[in-house]
Design an enzyme around this catalytic site. Structure first.
Site, PDB file in Angstrom:
ATOM      1  N   PRO A  10       0.850  -1.144  -0.117  1.00  0.00           N
ATOM      2  CA  PRO A  10       0.320  -0.167  -0.331  1.00  0.00           C
ATOM      3  C   PRO A  10       0.826   1.085   0.108  1.00  0.00           C
ATOM      4  CG  PRO A  10       0.063  -1.109   2.061  1.00  0.00           C
ATOM      5  CD  PRO A  10       0.843  -2.063   1.049  1.00  0.00           C
ATOM      6  N   ASN A  11       0.378   1.763  -0.814  1.00  0.00           N
ATOM      7  CA  ASN A  11       0.949   3.653  -0.828  1.00  0.00           C
ATOM      8  C   ASN A  11       2.558   3.326  -1.380  1.00  0.00           C
ATOM      9  OD1 ASN A  11      -1.508   4.964   0.452  1.00  0.00           O
ATOM     10  ND2 ASN A  11      -0.133   3.936   2.339  1.00  0.00           N
ATOM     11  N   ARG A  18       4.676  11.629  -2.521  1.00  0.00           N
ATOM     12  CA  ARG A  18       3.933  10.927  -0.378  1.00  0.00           C
ATOM     13  C   ARG A  18       5.331  10.983  -0.241  1.00  0.00           C
ATOM     14  NH1 ARG A  18       4.085   5.027   2.630  1.00  0.00           N
ATOM     15  NH2 ARG A  18       3.188   6.330   3.994  1.00  0.00           N
ATOM     16  N   TYR A  23      10.904   9.476   1.385  1.00  0.00           N
ATOM     17  CA  TYR A  23      10.253   8.262   0.497  1.00  0.00           C
ATOM     18  C   TYR A  23      11.694   8.559  -1.250  1.00  0.00           C
ATOM     19  CZ  TYR A  23       7.640   6.048   3.502  1.00  0.00           C
ATOM     20  OH  TYR A  23       7.139   5.625   4.821  1.00  0.00           O
ATOM     21  N   ASN A  75       8.295  -5.396  -0.206  1.00  0.00           N
ATOM     22  CA  ASN A  75       8.233  -4.337   0.006  1.00  0.00           C
ATOM     23  C   ASN A  75       6.668  -4.064   0.601  1.00  0.00           C
ATOM     24  OD1 ASN A  75       8.080  -1.940   1.627  1.00  0.00           O
ATOM     25  ND2 ASN A  75       9.215  -0.979   0.653  1.00  0.00           N
ATOM     26  N   ALA A  78       2.573  -0.760   4.920  1.00  0.00           N
ATOM     27  CA  ALA A  78       2.476  -0.895   6.463  1.00  0.00           C
ATOM     28  C   ALA A  78       2.028  -2.283   6.414  1.00  0.00           C
ATOM     29  CB  ALA A  78       0.984   0.226   6.064  1.00  0.00           C
ATOM     30  N   GLU A  99      12.855  -8.812   2.350  1.00  0.00           N
ATOM     31  CA  GLU A  99      12.238  -7.941   2.594  1.00  0.00           C
ATOM     32  C   GLU A  99      12.707  -6.430   2.382  1.00  0.00           C
ATOM     33  OE1 GLU A  99       9.920  -6.548   6.738  1.00  0.00           O
ATOM     34  OE2 GLU A  99       9.055  -8.215   6.025  1.00  0.00           O
ATOM     35  N   HIS A 101      12.479  -1.852   3.154  1.00  0.00           N
ATOM     36  CA  HIS A 101      11.676  -1.150   2.983  1.00  0.00           C
ATOM     37  C   HIS A 101      13.206   0.649   2.417  1.00  0.00           C
ATOM     38  CE1 HIS A 101       8.762  -2.898   5.454  1.00  0.00           C
ATOM     39  NE2 HIS A 101       9.948  -3.702   6.284  1.00  0.00           N
ATOM     40  N   ARG A 108      11.859   5.668  12.364  1.00  0.00           N
ATOM     41  CA  ARG A 108      10.576   6.108  12.995  1.00  0.00           C
ATOM     42  C   ARG A 108       9.503   5.861  13.894  1.00  0.00           C
ATOM     43  NH1 ARG A 108       8.542   5.085   6.901  1.00  0.00           N
ATOM     44  NH2 ARG A 108       6.977   7.022   7.690  1.00  0.00           N
TER      45      ARG A 108
END
Length: 143
Positions: A10-11, A18, A23, A75, A78, A99, A101, A108
């Site tokens: 998502p996103n 964004r 990012y 990735n 969320a 994975e 990120h 964060r």
């Protein structure tokens, strides 16, 4: 020819728009174009997929597993922190998964520090920006 999937949650379709301070300014299309160049140089067939919907991500992993893919760069966005269903799908595919990120999730918010999906992946790359995808692809290509 090895087949490897690139799965974005998502996103991530909003890359470049964004929170560019976190990012960056490159788009998802920019990322996919770069990864395709790298994959072609390594003799890899790449399938890139993004969805904001958990079930579609799960379905894509199953299709890749059933289609003879050897691995996936994932990735989960969320869903990393919330999705037992995605975790179980990764575990059940037999795919070698890394994975990734873009940001360092450990620098964060506290809720981002726990990954439900990392324990069923071979490796986790966090905080290298888009270069993390290239590192994960290279790892999967050479194993």
């Amino acid at each position: 020819m090895k087949q490897i999937g690139i799965l974005n949650g998502p996103n991530l379709n909003r890359l470049g728009k964004r929170e560019p301070d976190i990012y960056g300014h490159a788009t998802l299309d920019d990322l996919h174009a770069q990864l395709r160049k790298e994959a072609t140089a390594d003799g890899i067939e790449l399938d890139c997929f993004q969805s904001n919907h958990e079930g579609e991500l799960i379905d894509k992993l199953a299709a890749w597993a059933d289609g003879g893919f050897v691995g996936a760069v994932i990735n989960p966005g969320a869903f990393t922190h919330t999705s037992v269903a995605l975790r179980d799908a990764i575990a059940g595919t037999g795919l070698r998964c890394v994975e990734v990120h873009i940001s360092n999730i450990y620098r964060r918010e506290e809720f981002r520090h726990k990954s439900l999906t990392a324990p069923v992946c071979e490796a986790v790359i966090s905080g290298l920006g888009l270069h993390g995808y290239s590192a994960a692809l290279a790892f999967l290509a050479r194993e």
